[in-house]
Design a protein around this motif. Structure first.
Motif, PDB file in Angstrom:
ATOM      1  N   ILE A 157       0.837  -1.202   0.000  1.00 53.27           N
ATOM      2  CA  ILE A 157       0.000   0.000   0.000  1.00 53.27           C
ATOM      3  C   ILE A 157       0.871   1.250   0.000  1.00 53.27           C
ATOM      4  CG2 ILE A 157      -1.683   1.321   1.338  1.00 53.27           C
ATOM      5  CD1 ILE A 157      -2.858  -1.359   2.273  1.00 53.27           C
ATOM      6  N   SER A 158       1.961   1.231   0.748  1.00 54.72           N
ATOM      7  CA  SER A 158       2.882   2.370   0.767  1.00 54.72           C
ATOM      8  C   SER A 158       3.476   2.611  -0.608  1.00 54.72           C
ATOM      9  CB  SER A 158       3.996   2.139   1.778  1.00 54.72           C
ATOM     10  OG  SER A 158       3.486   2.041   3.073  1.00 54.72           O
ATOM     11  N   LEU A 159       3.869   1.552  -1.290  1.00 53.06           N
ATOM     12  CA  LEU A 159       4.421   1.682  -2.630  1.00 53.06           C
ATOM     13  C   LEU A 159       3.398   2.265  -3.597  1.00 53.06           C
ATOM     14  CD1 LEU A 159       6.774   1.130  -4.590  1.00 53.06           C
ATOM     15  CD2 LEU A 159       5.764  -1.134  -4.956  1.00 53.06           C
ATOM     16  N   VAL A 160       2.176   1.809  -3.517  1.00 46.35           N
ATOM     17  CA  VAL A 160       1.107   2.341  -4.377  1.00 46.35           C
ATOM     18  C   VAL A 160       0.860   3.813  -4.064  1.00 46.35           C
ATOM     19  CG1 VAL A 160      -1.355   2.175  -4.904  1.00 46.35           C
ATOM     20  CG2 VAL A 160       0.029   0.106  -4.763  1.00 46.35           C
ATOM     21  N   LEU A 161       0.862   4.181  -2.791  1.00 50.51           N
ATOM     22  CA  LEU A 161       0.663   5.578  -2.428  1.00 50.51           C
ATOM     23  C   LEU A 161       1.800   6.466  -2.940  1.00 50.51           C
ATOM     24  CD1 LEU A 161      -0.677   5.266   1.229  1.00 50.51           C
ATOM     25  CD2 LEU A 161      -1.938   6.009  -0.791  1.00 50.51           C
ATOM     26  N   ILE A 162       3.026   5.979  -2.838  1.00 49.86           N
ATOM     27  CA  ILE A 162       4.177   6.742  -3.337  1.00 49.86           C
ATOM     28  C   ILE A 162       4.080   6.923  -4.849  1.00 49.86           C
ATOM     29  CG2 ILE A 162       6.672   6.636  -3.690  1.00 49.86           C
ATOM     30  CD1 ILE A 162       6.803   5.302  -0.896  1.00 49.86           C
ATOM     31  N   LEU A 163       3.736   5.859  -5.565  1.00 43.26           N
ATOM     32  CA  LEU A 163       3.587   5.956  -7.014  1.00 43.26           C
ATOM     33  C   LEU A 163       2.464   6.909  -7.401  1.00 43.26           C
ATOM     34  CD1 LEU A 163       4.126   2.238  -8.074  1.00 43.26           C
ATOM     35  CD2 LEU A 163       5.712   4.151  -8.314  1.00 43.26           C
ATOM     36  N   ALA A 164       1.377   6.916  -6.635  1.00 45.87           N
ATOM     37  CA  ALA A 164       0.273   7.837  -6.912  1.00 45.87           C
ATOM     38  C   ALA A 164       0.697   9.283  -6.702  1.00 45.87           C
ATOM     39  CB  ALA A 164      -0.926   7.490  -6.030  1.00 45.87           C
ATOM     40  N   VAL A 165       1.462   9.544  -5.662  1.00 47.33           N
ATOM     41  CA  VAL A 165       1.941  10.907  -5.402  1.00 47.33           C
ATOM     42  C   VAL A 165       2.876  11.360  -6.513  1.00 47.33           C
ATOM     43  CG1 VAL A 165       3.380  12.280  -3.859  1.00 47.33           C
ATOM     44  CG2 VAL A 165       1.593  10.832  -2.918  1.00 47.33           C
ATOM     45  N   VAL A 166       3.793  10.494  -6.943  1.00 47.27           N
ATOM     46  CA  VAL A 166       4.714  10.834  -8.024  1.00 47.27           C
ATOM     47  C   VAL A 166       3.939  11.104  -9.318  1.00 47.27           C
ATOM     48  CG1 VAL A 166       6.570   9.918  -9.487  1.00 47.27           C
ATOM     49  CG2 VAL A 166       6.680   9.666  -7.007  1.00 47.27           C
ATOM     50  N   TYR A 167       2.948  10.294  -9.612  1.00 49.76           N
ATOM     51  CA  TYR A 167       2.127  10.486 -10.808  1.00 49.76           C
ATOM     52  C   TYR A 167       1.418  11.841 -10.780  1.00 49.76           C
ATOM     53  CZ  TYR A 167      -1.599   9.923 -14.210  1.00 49.76           C
ATOM     54  OH  TYR A 167      -2.458  10.112 -15.261  1.00 49.76           O
ATOM     55  N   VAL A 168       0.803  12.163  -9.656  1.00 51.76           N
ATOM     56  CA  VAL A 168       0.096  13.449  -9.538  1.00 51.76           C
ATOM     57  C   VAL A 168       1.069  14.607  -9.681  1.00 51.76           C
ATOM     58  CG1 VAL A 168      -1.180  14.913  -7.920  1.00 51.76           C
ATOM     59  CG2 VAL A 168      -1.845  12.539  -8.230  1.00 51.76           C
ATOM     60  N   LEU A 169       2.249  14.494  -9.085  1.00 54.72           N
ATOM     61  CA  LEU A 169       3.241  15.557  -9.220  1.00 54.72           C
ATOM     62  C   LEU A 169       3.638  15.767 -10.675  1.00 54.72           C
ATOM     63  CD1 LEU A 169       5.568  14.928  -6.157  1.00 54.72           C
ATOM     64  CD2 LEU A 169       4.096  16.903  -6.535  1.00 54.72           C
ATOM     65  N   PHE A 170       3.964  14.697 -11.389  1.00 57.00           N
ATOM     66  CA  PHE A 170       4.431  14.834 -12.763  1.00 57.00           C
ATOM     67  C   PHE A 170       3.315  15.218 -13.734  1.00 57.00           C
ATOM     68  CE2 PHE A 170       8.266  12.629 -11.410  1.00 57.00           C
ATOM     69  CZ  PHE A 170       9.222  13.319 -12.125  1.00 57.00           C
ATOM     70  N   GLN A 171       2.089  14.793 -13.486  1.00 58.32           N
ATOM     71  CA  GLN A 171       1.014  15.074 -14.423  1.00 58.32           C
ATOM     72  C   GLN A 171       0.327  16.418 -14.189  1.00 58.32           C
ATOM     73  OE1 GLN A 171       0.085  13.270 -17.150  1.00 58.32           O
ATOM     74  NE2 GLN A 171       1.939  12.134 -16.697  1.00 58.32           N
ATOM     75  N   TYR A 172       0.271  16.881 -12.946  1.00 57.62           N
ATOM     76  CA  TYR A 172      -0.512  18.070 -12.642  1.00 57.62           C
ATOM     77  C   TYR A 172       0.283  19.196 -11.989  1.00 57.62           C
ATOM     78  CZ  TYR A 172      -4.272  14.826 -13.611  1.00 57.62           C
ATOM     79  OH  TYR A 172      -5.077  13.911 -14.212  1.00 57.62           O
ATOM     80  N   VAL A 173       1.074  18.899 -10.992  1.00 60.39           N
ATOM     81  CA  VAL A 173       1.737  19.945 -10.215  1.00 60.39           C
ATOM     82  C   VAL A 173       2.907  20.552 -10.982  1.00 60.39           C
ATOM     83  CG1 VAL A 173       2.952  20.459  -8.076  1.00 60.39           C
ATOM     84  CG2 VAL A 173       0.992  18.909  -8.045  1.00 60.39           C
ATOM     85  N   PHE A 174       3.808  19.734 -11.505  1.00 60.48           N
ATOM     86  CA  PHE A 174       4.971  20.268 -12.202  1.00 60.48           C
ATOM     87  C   PHE A 174       4.593  21.039 -13.467  1.00 60.48           C
ATOM     88  CE2 PHE A 174       7.700  16.702 -10.203  1.00 60.48           C
ATOM     89  CZ  PHE A 174       7.795  17.428  -9.025  1.00 60.48           C
ATOM     90  N   PRO A 175       3.672  20.550 -14.307  1.00 60.15           N
ATOM     91  CA  PRO A 175       3.278  21.364 -15.470  1.00 60.15           C
ATOM     92  C   PRO A 175       2.631  22.693 -15.068  1.00 60.15           C
ATOM     93  CG  PRO A 175       2.666  19.101 -15.847  1.00 60.15           C
ATOM     94  CD  PRO A 175       3.110  19.193 -14.405  1.00 60.15           C
ATOM     95  N   TRP A 176       1.885  22.689 -13.985  1.00 59.40           N
ATOM     96  CA  TRP A 176       1.276  23.928 -13.512  1.00 59.40           C
ATOM     97  C   TRP A 176       2.338  24.907 -13.021  1.00 59.40           C
ATOM     98  CZ3 TRP A 176       1.630  25.692  -8.452  1.00 59.40           C
ATOM     99  CH2 TRP A 176       0.923  26.855  -8.179  1.00 59.40           C
ATOM    100  N   ALA A 177       3.355  24.418 -12.341  1.00 58.90           N
ATOM    101  CA  ALA A 177       4.370  25.275 -11.734  1.00 58.90           C
ATOM    102  C   ALA A 177       5.460  25.703 -12.713  1.00 58.90           C
ATOM    103  CB  ALA A 177       5.009  24.551 -10.551  1.00 58.90           C
TER     104      ALA A 177
END
Length: 53
Positions: A19-39
């Protein structure tokens, strides 16, 4: 903080690790798909000046 998250995850050690691995992968995905392009337009990394010498 990480201890609190670990204690609140369900299951035994292997399930918690998965579950921790899945949560980490989800956070990385959200960062690369939404946060970094926005910033990106807000950051000065593309303002590069090169002088001819």
């Amino acid at each position: 903080m990480y201890g609190w998250i670990w204690r609140h995850l369900p299951g035994n050690t292997w399930v918690k690790a998965l579950i921790s691995l899945v949560l980490i992968l989800a956070v990385v995905y959200v960062l690369f798909q939404y946060v970094f392009p926005w910033a990106e337009p807000l950051l000065p990394f593309n303002d590069v000046t090169v002088n001819n010498q």
